[in-house]
Design an enzyme around this catalytic site. Sequence first.
Site, PDB file in Angstrom:
ATOM      1  N   ARG A 236       0.771  -0.990   0.041  1.00  0.00           N
ATOM      2  CA  ARG A 236      -0.009   0.075   0.035  1.00  0.00           C
ATOM      3  C   ARG A 236       0.804   1.217   0.076  1.00  0.00           C
ATOM      4  O   ARG A 236       1.880   1.360   0.668  1.00  0.00           O
ATOM      5  CB  ARG A 236      -0.795   0.179   1.327  1.00  0.00           C
ATOM      6  CG  ARG A 236      -2.150  -0.816   1.215  1.00  0.00           C
ATOM      7  CD  ARG A 236      -3.039  -0.191  -0.162  1.00  0.00           C
ATOM      8  NE  ARG A 236      -4.349  -1.130  -0.032  1.00  0.00           N
ATOM      9  CZ  ARG A 236      -4.566  -2.271  -0.606  1.00  0.00           C
ATOM     10  NH1 ARG A 236      -3.479  -2.639  -1.577  1.00  0.00           N
ATOM     11  NH2 ARG A 236      -5.751  -2.876  -0.840  1.00  0.00           N
ATOM     12  N   GLU A 265      -3.768   7.737  -5.652  1.00  0.00           N
ATOM     13  CA  GLU A 265      -3.867   6.864  -6.863  1.00  0.00           C
ATOM     14  C   GLU A 265      -5.251   7.398  -7.568  1.00  0.00           C
ATOM     15  O   GLU A 265      -6.015   7.792  -6.869  1.00  0.00           O
ATOM     16  CB  GLU A 265      -3.927   5.445  -6.469  1.00  0.00           C
ATOM     17  CG  GLU A 265      -2.811   4.986  -5.861  1.00  0.00           C
ATOM     18  CD  GLU A 265      -2.867   3.545  -5.649  1.00  0.00           C
ATOM     19  OE1 GLU A 265      -4.012   2.859  -5.709  1.00  0.00           O
ATOM     20  OE2 GLU A 265      -1.742   2.720  -4.905  1.00  0.00           O
ATOM     21  N   HIS A 282      -0.816   0.178  -9.609  1.00  0.00           N
ATOM     22  CA  HIS A 282      -1.650  -0.771  -8.783  1.00  0.00           C
ATOM     23  C   HIS A 282      -1.994  -1.902  -9.557  1.00  0.00           C
ATOM     24  O   HIS A 282      -3.498  -2.099  -9.639  1.00  0.00           O
ATOM     25  CB  HIS A 282      -2.600  -0.094  -8.017  1.00  0.00           C
ATOM     26  CG  HIS A 282      -3.173  -0.647  -6.564  1.00  0.00           C
ATOM     27  ND1 HIS A 282      -3.621  -0.045  -5.622  1.00  0.00           N
ATOM     28  CD2 HIS A 282      -3.416  -1.965  -6.368  1.00  0.00           C
ATOM     29  CE1 HIS A 282      -3.799  -0.826  -4.645  1.00  0.00           C
ATOM     30  NE2 HIS A 282      -3.888  -2.028  -5.160  1.00  0.00           N
TER      31      HIS A 282
HETATM   32  C1  DGY Z   1      -5.944  -6.048  -3.042  1.00  0.00           C
HETATM   33  O1  DGY Z   1      -6.314  -7.072  -3.202  1.00  0.00           O
HETATM   34  O2  DGY Z   1      -6.141  -5.330  -1.978  1.00  0.00           O
HETATM   35  C2  DGY Z   1      -5.317  -5.334  -4.220  1.00  0.00           C
HETATM   36  O3  DGY Z   1      -4.453  -4.256  -3.882  1.00  0.00           O
HETATM   37  C3  DGY Z   1      -6.078  -5.184  -5.318  1.00  0.00           C
HETATM   38  O4  DGY Z   1      -7.460  -4.889  -4.933  1.00  0.00           O
END
Ligand code: DGY
Length: 308
Positions: A236, A265, A282
């Site tokens: 993250r 983002e 991402h």
């Molecule tokens: C997650 O699985 O949290 C990824 O970041 C994509 O949504």
Amino acid sequence: MASRIYIAVSSFARQAPEPLNILKQSGLRVDINTTGRRLTKEEVTGNAKGYHGIIAGLEPYDAQVLEALPDLKCISRCGVGVDNIDLGAADKKGIKIFTTPDVVVQPVVELTLAMILNLLRKITQQDRSMRGHQWQRMIGSQLAGKTVGIIGLGRIGRKVAETLLLLGARVVGYDVHPDRIWAEGCGVSLVDFDEVLSRCDILTLHLAAKAGDHFVLSSRHFQAMKEGALLINVARGAFVDEKALLEALQQGHLSGAGLDVFQQEPYAGPLSGCPQVVLTPHVGSFTQESRVAMEMEAAQNIIGFFNR
Ligand code: DGY
């Protein structure tokens, strides 16, 4: 009356129709986000009003949004992170949360590996240079024999460790609740957080994404890392102080970074101007195989909830 489901995930059923088909065949009334992008807070509140269930991506579900959705009984995340959901507020309102924790492991592990190997062999930098009609051979370095530090040894962190060990890397790891038997069995050294920083050549973050987590890698952490070390973040954006990272890269203290996630983002900040950074938008779990599996699981979770 059939329960109403709002699919907030913009790319839902793009890879295969089955996830949407099983929802429709189950008797639920289904509508989908057609914007083609992540919804804003206002859009979630507006679009999902009156719905009983949501198949959710990374759009925000804070206390205010949940309050504005009084009919909501269930959020089925298509993914594993729940940092976009106020879990306390959801719990108070009796909203059930589902995630798809297992299917995201392999694609995230593979992206982590791809980032590490790309940085070590300077693939993106040399690709850019060749597109500029230059034949400039940049010396790389090998993964075998390097020490990789892993912060967060859950499903993903453990699989990253096992894969790196197979390729000849050494792994030092830190987790608040480490699985000591697993670590001993596969040869991962469990050390404290500061020791991971000081020993690793490559640092990769695999902490769970939960709202309210306060872990942030800042300049003091970067300074504690070896000169020339690499950072990988596919977890993250909130886990890294981007300004401090940029400084550490510009000073040459860190030699590169592989980033799939950002504080804001979509990202268009100064790290994109840094040649030694590899950036992706991402896409950790965004593979053909895992998207279909995640969407099927998210759909089955919500069907199971409403057709109990
Ligand atoms: C997650 O699985 O949290 C990824 O970041 C994509 O949504």
